[in-house]
Design a protein around this motif. Structure first.
Motif, PDB file in Angstrom:
ATOM      1  N   GLU A 100      41.866  39.184  21.658  1.00 31.51           N
ATOM      2  CA  GLU A 100      42.959  38.702  22.497  1.00 31.51           C
ATOM      3  C   GLU A 100      42.639  37.341  23.086  1.00 31.51           C
ATOM      4  OE1 GLU A 100      45.132  42.641  24.352  1.00 31.51           O
ATOM      5  OE2 GLU A 100      43.492  41.735  25.495  1.00 31.51           O
ATOM      6  N   VAL A 101      43.682  36.665  23.508  1.00 28.05           N
ATOM      7  CA  VAL A 101      43.519  35.404  24.226  1.00 28.05           C
ATOM      8  C   VAL A 101      42.877  35.686  25.578  1.00 28.05           C
ATOM      9  CG1 VAL A 101      44.780  33.508  25.337  1.00 28.05           C
ATOM     10  CG2 VAL A 101      45.463  34.315  23.068  1.00 28.05           C
ATOM     11  N   THR A 102      41.941  34.829  25.974  1.00 27.45           N
ATOM     12  CA  THR A 102      41.294  34.979  27.273  1.00 27.45           C
ATOM     13  C   THR A 102      42.155  34.317  28.344  1.00 27.45           C
ATOM     14  OG1 THR A 102      39.102  34.968  26.249  1.00 27.45           O
ATOM     15  CG2 THR A 102      39.205  34.514  28.604  1.00 27.45           C
ATOM     16  N   VAL A 103      42.587  35.102  29.326  1.00 27.03           N
ATOM     17  CA  VAL A 103      43.418  34.614  30.426  1.00 27.03           C
ATOM     18  C   VAL A 103      42.584  34.655  31.700  1.00 27.03           C
ATOM     19  CG1 VAL A 103      45.536  34.947  31.748  1.00 27.03           C
ATOM     20  CG2 VAL A 103      45.497  35.488  29.297  1.00 27.03           C
ATOM     21  N   SER A 104      42.491  33.535  32.380  1.00 22.99           N
ATOM     22  CA  SER A 104      41.732  33.482  33.637  1.00 22.99           C
ATOM     23  C   SER A 104      42.566  32.778  34.701  1.00 22.99           C
ATOM     24  CB  SER A 104      40.394  32.752  33.454  1.00 22.99           C
ATOM     25  OG  SER A 104      40.588  31.446  32.938  1.00 22.99           O
ATOM     26  N   VAL A 105      42.383  33.222  35.970  1.00 25.92           N
ATOM     27  CA  VAL A 105      43.141  32.694  37.099  1.00 25.92           C
ATOM     28  C   VAL A 105      42.165  32.197  38.150  1.00 25.92           C
ATOM     29  CG1 VAL A 105      44.962  33.164  38.768  1.00 25.92           C
ATOM     30  CG2 VAL A 105      44.904  34.429  36.613  1.00 25.92           C
ATOM     31  N   THR A 124      45.788  28.161  39.369  1.00 26.44           N
ATOM     32  CA  THR A 124      45.824  27.726  37.967  1.00 26.44           C
ATOM     33  C   THR A 124      45.612  28.925  37.051  1.00 26.44           C
ATOM     34  OG1 THR A 124      43.455  27.227  37.939  1.00 26.44           O
ATOM     35  CG2 THR A 124      44.952  25.418  38.504  1.00 26.44           C
ATOM     36  N   VAL A 125      46.199  28.815  35.872  1.00 25.50           N
ATOM     37  CA  VAL A 125      46.028  29.814  34.814  1.00 25.50           C
ATOM     38  C   VAL A 125      45.504  29.086  33.584  1.00 25.50           C
ATOM     39  CG1 VAL A 125      47.179  31.485  33.309  1.00 25.50           C
ATOM     40  CG2 VAL A 125      47.890  31.258  35.701  1.00 25.50           C
ATOM     41  N   THR A 126      44.398  29.574  33.033  1.00 26.07           N
ATOM     42  CA  THR A 126      43.808  28.977  31.834  1.00 26.07           C
ATOM     43  C   THR A 126      43.902  29.965  30.684  1.00 26.07           C
ATOM     44  OG1 THR A 126      42.280  27.623  33.141  1.00 26.07           O
ATOM     45  CG2 THR A 126      41.724  27.967  30.827  1.00 26.07           C
ATOM     46  N   LEU A 127      44.412  29.484  29.568  1.00 27.52           N
ATOM     47  CA  LEU A 127      44.552  30.276  28.344  1.00 27.52           C
ATOM     48  C   LEU A 127      43.595  29.722  27.299  1.00 27.52           C
ATOM     49  CD1 LEU A 127      48.468  30.264  28.244  1.00 27.52           C
ATOM     50  CD2 LEU A 127      46.996  31.984  29.321  1.00 27.52           C
ATOM     51  N   ARG A 128      42.697  30.551  26.802  1.00 19.07           N
ATOM     52  CA  ARG A 128      41.733  30.138  25.774  1.00 19.07           C
ATOM     53  C   ARG A 128      41.915  31.038  24.554  1.00 19.07           C
ATOM     54  NH1 ARG A 128      36.874  27.398  25.826  1.00 19.07           N
ATOM     55  NH2 ARG A 128      36.908  27.358  28.112  1.00 19.07           N
ATOM     56  N   ASN A 129      42.265  30.415  23.444  1.00 24.47           N
ATOM     57  CA  ASN A 129      42.532  31.186  22.226  1.00 24.47           C
ATOM     58  C   ASN A 129      41.280  31.268  21.359  1.00 24.47           C
ATOM     59  OD1 ASN A 129      43.582  32.513  20.045  1.00 24.47           O
ATOM     60  ND2 ASN A 129      44.884  30.831  19.341  1.00 24.47           N
ATOM     61  N   GLY A 197      42.225  26.608  20.794  1.00 24.18           N
ATOM     62  CA  GLY A 197      42.926  25.817  21.796  1.00 24.18           C
ATOM     63  C   GLY A 197      42.734  26.352  23.208  1.00 24.18           C
ATOM     64  N   VAL A 198      42.740  25.436  24.158  1.00 19.36           N
ATOM     65  CA  VAL A 198      42.611  25.779  25.579  1.00 19.36           C
ATOM     66  C   VAL A 198      43.715  25.060  26.342  1.00 19.36           C
ATOM     67  CG1 VAL A 198      41.132  25.737  27.621  1.00 19.36           C
ATOM     68  CG2 VAL A 198      40.111  26.041  25.355  1.00 19.36           C
ATOM     69  N   ARG A 199      44.380  25.790  27.211  1.00 18.31           N
ATOM     70  CA  ARG A 199      45.467  25.201  28.000  1.00 18.31           C
ATOM     71  C   ARG A 199      45.364  25.679  29.444  1.00 18.31           C
ATOM     72  NH1 ARG A 199      50.372  26.691  25.193  1.00 18.31           N
ATOM     73  NH2 ARG A 199      50.929  28.328  26.688  1.00 18.31           N
ATOM     74  N   THR A 200      45.489  24.759  30.371  1.00 12.26           N
ATOM     75  CA  THR A 200      45.469  25.096  31.793  1.00 12.26           C
ATOM     76  C   THR A 200      46.813  24.722  32.411  1.00 12.26           C
ATOM     77  OG1 THR A 200      43.072  24.775  31.956  1.00 12.26           O
ATOM     78  CG2 THR A 200      44.329  24.701  34.006  1.00 12.26           C
ATOM     79  N   GLU A 201      47.386  25.673  33.118  1.00 11.00           N
ATOM     80  CA  GLU A 201      48.698  25.484  33.736  1.00 11.00           C
ATOM     81  C   GLU A 201      48.571  25.582  35.256  1.00 11.00           C
ATOM     82  OE1 GLU A 201      51.025  27.701  30.009  1.00 11.00           O
ATOM     83  OE2 GLU A 201      50.818  28.697  31.958  1.00 11.00           O
ATOM     84  N   ARG A 202      49.375  24.794  35.957  1.00 13.65           N
ATOM     85  CA  ARG A 202      49.338  24.786  37.421  1.00 13.65           C
ATOM     86  C   ARG A 202      50.588  25.472  37.974  1.00 13.65           C
ATOM     87  NH1 ARG A 202      48.167  18.855  39.601  1.00 13.65           N
ATOM     88  NH2 ARG A 202      48.518  19.998  41.554  1.00 13.65           N
ATOM     89  N   TYR A 203      50.361  26.348  38.951  1.00  9.24           N
ATOM     90  CA  TYR A 203      51.453  27.062  39.616  1.00  9.24           C
ATOM     91  C   TYR A 203      51.280  26.948  41.126  1.00  9.24           C
ATOM     92  CZ  TYR A 203      52.319  29.278  35.067  1.00  9.24           C
ATOM     93  OH  TYR A 203      52.606  29.512  33.736  1.00  9.24           O
ATOM     94  N   ARG A 204      52.372  27.227  41.826  1.00 11.35           N
ATOM     95  CA  ARG A 204      52.289  27.345  43.277  1.00 11.35           C
ATOM     96  C   ARG A 204      53.287  28.414  43.741  1.00 11.35           C
ATOM     97  NH1 ARG A 204      54.842  21.602  45.541  1.00 11.35           N
ATOM     98  NH2 ARG A 204      57.035  21.991  44.993  1.00 11.35           N
ATOM     99  N   LEU A 205      52.925  29.087  44.832  1.00 11.64           N
ATOM    100  CA  LEU A 205      53.734  30.189  45.355  1.00 11.64           C
ATOM    101  C   LEU A 205      54.022  29.939  46.826  1.00 11.64           C
ATOM    102  CD1 LEU A 205      54.891  33.027  44.542  1.00 11.64           C
ATOM    103  CD2 LEU A 205      52.821  33.981  45.616  1.00 11.64           C
ATOM    104  N   ARG A 206      55.290  30.065  47.189  1.00 11.94           N
ATOM    105  CA  ARG A 206      55.692  29.864  48.582  1.00 11.94           C
ATOM    106  C   ARG A 206      56.366  31.135  49.094  1.00 11.94           C
ATOM    107  NH1 ARG A 206      60.516  27.804  50.808  1.00 11.94           N
ATOM    108  NH2 ARG A 206      61.235  27.310  48.677  1.00 11.94           N
TER     109      ARG A 206
END
Length: 251
Positions: A100-105, A124-129, A197-206
């Motif tokens: 599986e893809v490695t998902v880290s927060v 942040t959420v990082t997806l590593r395939n 591939g590796v992708r890092t996404e930025r999120y914010r919660l209010r």
């Protein structure tokens, strides 16, 4: 003529020959003297000095001009070419192939702590395939259970946003609030995630000013999007993680 006359002629010839020989030796024009063995030798008075003899006091001939020029030539100033030693690098260790893809927060302090009516909190959420396949479309799905107040579910009253990497703008992102795994079906969009591939996404919660407070978790799922409607449940997800959430009130 008689005998007396013959002796007188012989003596006269002998005297003349002797006189002529003496005159020749005196002038250097006579015949060469004979050695004791009968072989002729050159007269000491007739030897001429050699024109090529070395001058007096010199033990060797004059050095050749070409040899002299070679000996006085300065050493070459051009540096010698040297072959650089081959560079050695540490061997690359291949990452293991995972199912599986490695998902880290990640977030500050490890727990997301928004305050009701306050500023948004980022994570942040990082997806590593590291799987053996390429994903033409892969997205991040976020879900959480509703707050339970007085044994009744309450809307968490939270606003989730994702930062657009192309423009830098924050855009609303769906937060699936439910007690099921419907996030794998309702999540859409996505971009390619190739093998390695590796992708890092930025999120914010209010947290809005009104709403429940308390601790819970947000589920973060890797979702394979673009599948047909009848695709199996197992084929839709690849990797997941959880993010601790603690909503508090101001004051």
């Amino acid at each position: 003529m008689g005998r007396g006359t013959g002796r007188t002629g012989t003596a006269l010839v002998t005297t003349v020959a002797a006189t002529a020989l003496a005159a020749g030796l005196a002038t250097g024009c006579g015949p060469r003297a004979a050695t004791a063995g009968g072989a002729p030798t050159a007269s000491p008075s007739t030897a001429a000095p050699s024109a090529t003899a070395a001058p007096s006091g010199s033990s060797s001939a004059a050095p050749s001009p070409s040899v002299s020029a070679s000996a006085s030539r300065p050493p070459s100033a051009t540096p010698r070419r040297t072959t650089a030693a081959p560079r050695t690098s540490a061997p690359r260790i291949a990452r293991p192939v995972l199912p599986e893809v490695t998902v880290s927060v990640a977030t500050a302090g490890g727990v997301l702590r928004p305050v009701r009516g306050g500023a948004a909190r980022e994570f942040t959420v990082t997806l590593r395939n590291d799987t053996a396949r390429d994903f033409p479309r892969f997205a991040t799905g976020l879900t959480m259970e509703p707050y339970w107040v007085d044994e009744a579910p309450r809307d968490p009253a939270l606003v989730l946003q994702r930062r657009d990497p192309a423009t830098g703008a924050w855009r609303d992102h769906p937060l699936h609030v439910a007690t099921d795994a419907g996030v794998l079906y309702v999540t859409t969009g996505g971009t390619p995630l190739p093998r390695g591939g590796v992708r890092t996404e930025r999120y914010r919660l209010r947290a809005l000013a009104t709403g429940p407070a308390g601790r819970t978790t947000i589920g973060v799922y890797g979702v394979v999007t673009g599948l047909p409607q009848d695709a199996s449940f197992e084929s839709r997800g690849s990797g997941h993680a959880t993010l601790p959430l603690a909503v508090t009130r101001a004051g």
